[in-house]
Design a protein around this motif. Structure first.
Motif, PDB file in Angstrom:
ATOM      1  N   ASN A 149      16.156  17.678  38.127  1.00 24.23           N
ATOM      2  CA  ASN A 149      14.961  18.351  37.632  1.00 24.23           C
ATOM      3  C   ASN A 149      15.216  19.363  36.523  1.00 24.23           C
ATOM      4  O   ASN A 149      14.287  19.720  35.780  1.00 24.23           O
ATOM      5  CB  ASN A 149      14.254  19.053  38.799  1.00 24.23           C
ATOM      6  N   TYR A 150      16.464  19.830  36.419  1.00 23.83           N
ATOM      7  CA  TYR A 150      16.797  20.835  35.410  1.00 23.83           C
ATOM      8  C   TYR A 150      18.131  20.435  34.774  1.00 23.83           C
ATOM      9  O   TYR A 150      19.197  20.758  35.292  1.00 23.83           O
ATOM     10  CB  TYR A 150      16.890  22.222  36.047  1.00 23.83           C
ATOM     11  N   LYS A 151      18.052  19.713  33.675  1.00 22.15           N
ATOM     12  CA  LYS A 151      19.228  19.105  33.062  1.00 22.15           C
ATOM     13  C   LYS A 151      20.300  20.121  32.680  1.00 22.15           C
ATOM     14  O   LYS A 151      21.494  19.885  32.856  1.00 22.15           O
ATOM     15  CB  LYS A 151      18.814  18.287  31.829  1.00 22.15           C
ATOM     16  N   LYS A 152      19.878  21.263  32.132  1.00 23.06           N
ATOM     17  CA  LYS A 152      20.853  22.282  31.737  1.00 23.06           C
ATOM     18  C   LYS A 152      21.618  22.806  32.949  1.00 23.06           C
ATOM     19  O   LYS A 152      22.822  23.044  32.889  1.00 23.06           O
ATOM     20  CB  LYS A 152      20.154  23.435  31.012  1.00 23.06           C
ATOM     21  N   ILE A 153      20.884  22.971  34.048  1.00 26.02           N
ATOM     22  CA  ILE A 153      21.528  23.432  35.281  1.00 26.02           C
ATOM     23  C   ILE A 153      22.474  22.354  35.793  1.00 26.02           C
ATOM     24  O   ILE A 153      23.588  22.643  36.248  1.00 26.02           O
ATOM     25  CB  ILE A 153      20.473  23.773  36.349  1.00 26.02           C
ATOM     26  N   GLY A 154      22.037  21.088  35.696  1.00 22.72           N
ATOM     27  CA  GLY A 154      22.878  19.975  36.134  1.00 22.72           C
ATOM     28  C   GLY A 154      24.194  19.919  35.390  1.00 22.72           C
ATOM     29  O   GLY A 154      25.251  19.686  35.993  1.00 22.72           O
ATOM     30  N   ARG A 155      24.134  20.126  34.086  1.00 27.09           N
ATOM     31  CA  ARG A 155      25.365  20.110  33.286  1.00 27.09           C
ATOM     32  C   ARG A 155      26.301  21.242  33.689  1.00 27.09           C
ATOM     33  O   ARG A 155      27.531  21.077  33.707  1.00 27.09           O
ATOM     34  CB  ARG A 155      25.035  20.194  31.793  1.00 27.09           C
TER      35      ARG A 155
END
Length: 246
Positions: A149-155
């Motif tokens: 849901n939050y790509k930046k957090i996933g990275r």
């Protein structure tokens, strides 16, 4: 604990480590003090390099070198780089994040609420100094939910070593969910929230959205326990594993 682990060095097996321990070598420094071992310049350089990496809290360096079945030893070190994470959502279907709790080893707690103070940048700040993320069942829920849901957090999460206590608990004979495990090892929750479940967390958020502020406070207290009780569970698992090993 890592400074008592010799299997991170090239050519040293667990059998070798046990033999060295029986001869009185308990730590890396004990090895360096030995006149015979100190003659092996390559080995000495390796130990000194490990000490520098330890001082810098270079978790990845040790993860590459420690046998997988001994990675639990990491739990005894780098406490100031540990983040304890727990996410609450609106439920299984069409789930949306409601609050995210983050704790540290000293049991300081910070909560980010959807529509309150939840911002991607704030979560990235929360994770900035983390080198070890600790969750309970986060492999199946918290981490994939945040990553999807939050790509930046996933990275960001991909760069941090994740310890899922759901699986480590089973290694020391603990089964069931977090609440039942807490009871088994003597962790008690506040009376008002001790019987709450994930479903109750969903209902509390719904009540809050309908104007009941006390429900939000109760939800935060529930999440706080979910997050900070992981510190006690980490210590319990580590102590059991250590007693079994030595």
């Amino acid at each position: 604990m890592l400074m008592e682990t010799f299997t991170i060095f090239n050519g040293i097996t667990l059998k070798d480590e046990i033999k060295l321990k029986s001869l009185g070598f308990k730590t890396w420094d004990d090895l360096l003090k030995n006149s015979e071992i100190s003659k092996n310049k390559k080995f000495v350089r390796e130990i000194k390099r490990a000490k520098k990496k330890y001082k810098k809290s270079d978790v990845k360096y040790f993860l590459k070198r420690i046998p997988k079945d001994e990675r639990w030893k990491i739990l005894g070190d780098f406490h100031d780089k540990m983040c304890f994470l727990d996410v609450e959502t609106t439920g299984i279907e069409n789930k949306t994040l409601t609050i995210l709790g983050r704790g540290d080893y000293e049991k300081h707690y910070r909560v980010l609420g959807n529509g309150i103070n939840f911002k991607i940048g704030e979560i990235l700040k929360v994770l900035k100094n983390c080198k070890i993320i600790v969750t309970f069942y986060g492999t199946k829920f918290d981490i994939p939910f945040l990553s999807e849901n939050y790509k930046k957090i996933g990275r960001k999460l991909k760069k941090i070593y994740h310890v899922d206590l759901y699986y480590l608990s089973r290694d020391v004979g603990l089964s069931g969910g977090l609440k039942s495990i807490e009871k088994a090892i003597g962790i008690e929750r506040e009376e008002e929230i001790k019987d709450l479940s994930g479903l109750d967390a969903v209902k509390l958020w719904e009540k809050y959205k309908n104007g009941d502020l006390t429900s939000l406070i109760k939800l935060i207290r529930y999440n706080r326990s979910d997050t900070l009780n992981l510190v006690d569970l980490v210590n319990y698992i580590y102590n059991v594993k250590r007693s079994e090993k030595y």
